[in-house]
Scaffold this motif. Structure first.
Motif, PDB file in Angstrom:
ATOM      1  N   SER A 229       0.833  -1.209   0.000  1.00  0.00           N
ATOM      2  CA  SER A 229       0.000   0.000   0.000  1.00  0.00           C
ATOM      3  C   SER A 229       0.867   1.259   0.000  1.00  0.00           C
ATOM      4  O   SER A 229       0.505   2.274  -0.608  1.00  0.00           O
ATOM      5  CB  SER A 229      -0.941  -0.009   1.209  1.00  0.00           C
ATOM      6  OG  SER A 229      -0.222   0.199   2.415  1.00  0.00           O
ATOM      7  N   VAL A 230       2.018   1.206   0.662  1.00  0.00           N
ATOM      8  CA  VAL A 230       2.940   2.349   0.658  1.00  0.00           C
ATOM      9  C   VAL A 230       3.472   2.585  -0.759  1.00  0.00           C
ATOM     10  O   VAL A 230       3.551   3.730  -1.228  1.00  0.00           O
ATOM     11  CB  VAL A 230       4.105   2.109   1.644  1.00  0.00           C
ATOM     12  CG1 VAL A 230       5.172   3.203   1.499  1.00  0.00           C
ATOM     13  CG2 VAL A 230       3.591   2.057   3.078  1.00  0.00           C
ATOM     14  N   GLU A 232       1.999   1.719  -3.584  1.00  0.00           N
ATOM     15  CA  GLU A 232       0.901   2.203  -4.430  1.00  0.00           C
ATOM     16  C   GLU A 232       0.642   3.688  -4.230  1.00  0.00           C
ATOM     17  O   GLU A 232       0.383   4.420  -5.193  1.00  0.00           O
ATOM     18  CB  GLU A 232      -0.373   1.410  -4.121  1.00  0.00           C
ATOM     19  CG  GLU A 232      -0.345  -0.019  -4.618  1.00  0.00           C
ATOM     20  CD  GLU A 232      -1.589  -0.768  -4.207  1.00  0.00           C
ATOM     21  OE1 GLU A 232      -2.211  -1.389  -5.087  1.00  0.00           O
ATOM     22  OE2 GLU A 232      -1.948  -0.735  -3.015  1.00  0.00           O
ATOM     23  N   ALA A 233       0.731   4.142  -2.988  1.00  0.00           N
ATOM     24  CA  ALA A 233       0.385   5.527  -2.679  1.00  0.00           C
ATOM     25  C   ALA A 233       1.543   6.501  -2.876  1.00  0.00           C
ATOM     26  O   ALA A 233       1.342   7.642  -3.314  1.00  0.00           O
ATOM     27  CB  ALA A 233      -0.124   5.626  -1.246  1.00  0.00           C
ATOM     28  N   LEU A 234       2.779   6.056  -2.578  1.00  0.00           N
ATOM     29  CA  LEU A 234       3.908   6.993  -2.539  1.00  0.00           C
ATOM     30  C   LEU A 234       5.111   6.555  -3.377  1.00  0.00           C
ATOM     31  O   LEU A 234       6.118   7.273  -3.427  1.00  0.00           O
ATOM     32  CB  LEU A 234       4.375   7.169  -1.084  1.00  0.00           C
ATOM     33  CG  LEU A 234       3.301   7.518  -0.050  1.00  0.00           C
ATOM     34  CD1 LEU A 234       3.904   7.495   1.352  1.00  0.00           C
ATOM     35  CD2 LEU A 234       2.661   8.860  -0.354  1.00  0.00           C
ATOM     36  N   LEU A 256      -2.000   5.992   5.832  1.00  0.00           N
ATOM     37  CA  LEU A 256      -2.677   5.930   4.529  1.00  0.00           C
ATOM     38  C   LEU A 256      -4.097   5.392   4.683  1.00  0.00           C
ATOM     39  O   LEU A 256      -5.018   5.840   4.001  1.00  0.00           O
ATOM     40  CB  LEU A 256      -1.872   5.065   3.555  1.00  0.00           C
ATOM     41  CG  LEU A 256      -0.542   5.656   3.083  1.00  0.00           C
ATOM     42  CD1 LEU A 256       0.277   4.612   2.341  1.00  0.00           C
ATOM     43  CD2 LEU A 256      -0.788   6.873   2.196  1.00  0.00           C
ATOM     44  N   ARG A 257      -4.278   4.439   5.566  1.00  0.00           N
ATOM     45  CA  ARG A 257      -5.616   3.916   5.813  1.00  0.00           C
ATOM     46  C   ARG A 257      -6.527   4.999   6.391  1.00  0.00           C
ATOM     47  O   ARG A 257      -7.744   4.970   6.212  1.00  0.00           O
ATOM     48  CB  ARG A 257      -5.569   2.735   6.785  1.00  0.00           C
ATOM     49  CG  ARG A 257      -4.953   1.483   6.192  1.00  0.00           C
ATOM     50  CD  ARG A 257      -5.303   0.261   7.045  1.00  0.00           C
ATOM     51  NE  ARG A 257      -4.846   0.383   8.428  1.00  0.00           N
ATOM     52  CZ  ARG A 257      -3.641   0.032   8.857  1.00  0.00           C
ATOM     53  NH1 ARG A 257      -2.748  -0.454   8.001  1.00  0.00           N
ATOM     54  NH2 ARG A 257      -3.314   0.162  10.135  1.00  0.00           N
ATOM     55  N   GLN A 261      -3.009  10.172   2.456  1.00  0.00           N
ATOM     56  CA  GLN A 261      -2.249  10.068   1.205  1.00  0.00           C
ATOM     57  C   GLN A 261      -1.925  11.438   0.614  1.00  0.00           C
ATOM     58  O   GLN A 261      -0.778  11.718   0.265  1.00  0.00           O
ATOM     59  CB  GLN A 261      -3.023   9.230   0.185  1.00  0.00           C
ATOM     60  CG  GLN A 261      -2.308   9.150  -1.167  1.00  0.00           C
ATOM     61  CD  GLN A 261      -3.049   8.267  -2.156  1.00  0.00           C
ATOM     62  OE1 GLN A 261      -3.871   7.450  -1.776  1.00  0.00           O
ATOM     63  NE2 GLN A 261      -2.764   8.425  -3.419  1.00  0.00           N
ATOM     64  N   ARG A 265       1.862  12.892   0.137  1.00  0.00           N
ATOM     65  CA  ARG A 265       2.355  13.159  -1.216  1.00  0.00           C
ATOM     66  C   ARG A 265       2.770  14.623  -1.369  1.00  0.00           C
ATOM     67  O   ARG A 265       3.776  14.929  -2.015  1.00  0.00           O
ATOM     68  CB  ARG A 265       1.283  12.803  -2.246  1.00  0.00           C
ATOM     69  CG  ARG A 265       1.062  11.306  -2.407  1.00  0.00           C
ATOM     70  CD  ARG A 265       0.102  11.012  -3.564  1.00  0.00           C
ATOM     71  NE  ARG A 265       0.663  11.462  -4.844  1.00  0.00           N
ATOM     72  CZ  ARG A 265       1.512  10.756  -5.577  1.00  0.00           C
ATOM     73  NH1 ARG A 265       1.937   9.569  -5.160  1.00  0.00           N
ATOM     74  NH2 ARG A 265       1.944  11.231  -6.719  1.00  0.00           N
ATOM     75  N   GLN A 305      -6.198   1.154   1.650  1.00  0.00           N
ATOM     76  CA  GLN A 305      -5.889   2.508   1.245  1.00  0.00           C
ATOM     77  C   GLN A 305      -7.044   3.071   0.419  1.00  0.00           C
ATOM     78  O   GLN A 305      -7.082   2.963  -0.797  1.00  0.00           O
ATOM     79  CB  GLN A 305      -4.593   2.522   0.439  1.00  0.00           C
ATOM     80  CG  GLN A 305      -4.177   3.913   0.002  1.00  0.00           C
ATOM     81  CD  GLN A 305      -3.182   3.823  -1.113  1.00  0.00           C
ATOM     82  OE1 GLN A 305      -2.364   2.925  -1.129  1.00  0.00           O
ATOM     83  NE2 GLN A 305      -3.241   4.746  -2.056  1.00  0.00           N
ATOM     84  N   VAL A 307      -9.354   6.642   0.125  1.00  0.00           N
ATOM     85  CA  VAL A 307      -9.559   8.038   0.519  1.00  0.00           C
ATOM     86  C   VAL A 307     -10.918   8.465  -0.026  1.00  0.00           C
ATOM     87  O   VAL A 307     -11.122   8.511  -1.243  1.00  0.00           O
ATOM     88  CB  VAL A 307      -8.438   8.939  -0.039  1.00  0.00           C
ATOM     89  CG1 VAL A 307      -8.695  10.390   0.383  1.00  0.00           C
ATOM     90  CG2 VAL A 307      -7.082   8.468   0.440  1.00  0.00           C
ATOM     91  N   PRO A 326      -6.535   2.095  -4.399  1.00  0.00           N
ATOM     92  CA  PRO A 326      -5.177   1.866  -4.901  1.00  0.00           C
ATOM     93  C   PRO A 326      -5.049   1.832  -6.414  1.00  0.00           C
ATOM     94  O   PRO A 326      -4.039   2.251  -6.958  1.00  0.00           O
ATOM     95  CB  PRO A 326      -4.803   0.513  -4.279  1.00  0.00           C
ATOM     96  CG  PRO A 326      -5.600   0.460  -3.021  1.00  0.00           C
ATOM     97  CD  PRO A 326      -6.887   1.137  -3.334  1.00  0.00           C
TER      98      PRO A 326
END
Length: 355
Positions: A229-230, A232-234, A256-257, A261, A265, A305, A307, A326
């Motif tokens: 997940s990290v 995918e997000a960052l 992130l959960r 995010q 970012r 993840q 939002v 994601p």
């Protein structure tokens, strides 16, 4: 001069007739000790016997050759035969590699070892339309490429040829090789699961983690999903991702959960960092201002993840909302009916907006 006639061994039927004829011939006397069989019959009989034995031997050899050929084909189909392949025929980017950083010193040692002692373990490749795609042995292939620049003896490399259709097996093989040779970082484990999903090898990150790290404990697979997940997000903004410790990665996944995010970012995008310590400092500052996510015991702590964007009430009726996941964005319109033409115009407008 008369042409000589070539003698051939009589068949079994002719020999039987000869034996019956000589058996019926009367003996020369009661004291006769010599065989009544003429020399030519003896020669013919011996020749026929030898011919028969030769035929049996040939059949045995033929059966052995056929058995060897069958075993050879089975071994070839199973990818158990080592073949020498041209370096130019191998695509080293056939699958996405799991390791981000290579140790230059270790690479020099590998090159020196192969030059002195040869290749101890063949690489693995799959047959493709254009040649072969590399499955495992990335560093060994790079070493051979370096050596071939000055020594033509290294223009070909020993390889096992596998089935290209078994993409899952290819990724598992690559991960297993690197886990044995040198443990992957937490981030690299999560990243390769995401990349495998992106290439269509697995339907989801969860399925990829379960397959690629099937021998790992449930707790370890959960951590791999957190780092996935990290990534995918960052992942596109992190400069030193492999330096993230387990504790740091899990903290980022938790944030992130909780919807941090955008905040994380923005912090990374505007930061100028030169090392892993500086990058983590930027992330810590962003995390300090993030709202801790509410823990849902029913979900077991697995990183989700998502939002959610607040809903908006439309002037002409209906409610529009969205959530970032994601692998994309989900947009939902409630309380208002739309026909296909209107939906198509909305999609066109979104496409123009994001380019």
């Amino acid at each position: 001069m008369a042409k000589r006639r070539r003698l051939t061994a009589p068949d079994a039927g002719t020999l039987q007739e000869l034996e019956e004829g000589f058996a019926a011939k009367p003996s020369l006397g009661p004291l006769e000790t010599k065989s009544a069989t003429p020399p030519i019959a003896q020669v013919a009989g011996e020749a026929a016997a030898l011919a028969g034995m030769s035929a049996v031997t040939d059949r045995v050899e033929l059966a052995r050759d056929k058995g060897d050929a069958d075993r050879w084909r089975k071994a070839e189909q199973a990818g158990l035969l080592v073949q020498k392949l041209s370096l130019d025929a191998i695509d080293q980017d056939f699958i996405r590699r799991d390791r981000l950083n290579e140790d230059p010193e270790a690479m020099l040692e590998l090159v020196a070892s192969i030059r002195a002692n040869g290749l101890k373990a063949p690489i693995e490749v799959a047959v493709t339309e254009d040649g072969y795609g590399l499955i495992s042995g990335f560093r060994r292939l790079l070493a051979f490429r370096q050596l071939s620049a000055s020594d033509p003896d290294f223009d070909q490399i020993p390889a096992f040829v596998r089935d290209a259709a078994e993409s899952e097996t290819a990724y598992v093989s690559m991960v297993e090789e690197n886990e044995i040779r040198a443990n992957l970082s937490h981030y690299e484990r999560g990243r390769i699961a995401v990349l495998a999903v992106g290439q269509g090898v697995f339907p989801s990150v969860e399925a990829a983690v379960d397959k690629l790290f099937s021998v790992a404990s449930k707790a370890k697979r959960s951590k791999v999903r957190s780092f996935a997940s990290v990534h995918e997000a960052l992942g596109d903004l992190l400069r030193f991702p492999t330096a993230l410790t387990e504790k740091a990665g899990l903290r980022l996944a938790s944030a992130l959960r909780g919807g941090a995010q955008a905040q994380l970012r923005a912090a990374l995008d505007g930061a100028e960092v030169v090392d892993a310590k500086g990058e983590w400092g930027v992330l810590q500052q962003a995390l300090a201002g993030a709202t801790p996510p509410a823990r849902d015991a029913s979900r077991g702590g697995r990183p989700q993840q998502i939002v959610r964007i607040g809903a908006r009430t439309l002037p002409k009726g209906g409610e529009l909302s969205a959530e970032v996941v994601p692998d994309g964005v989900r947009i939902e319109l409630k309380g208002r009916a739309l026909n296909a033409d209107t939906a198509e115009r909305i999609l066109q407008l979104i496409a123009r907006q994001i380019g």
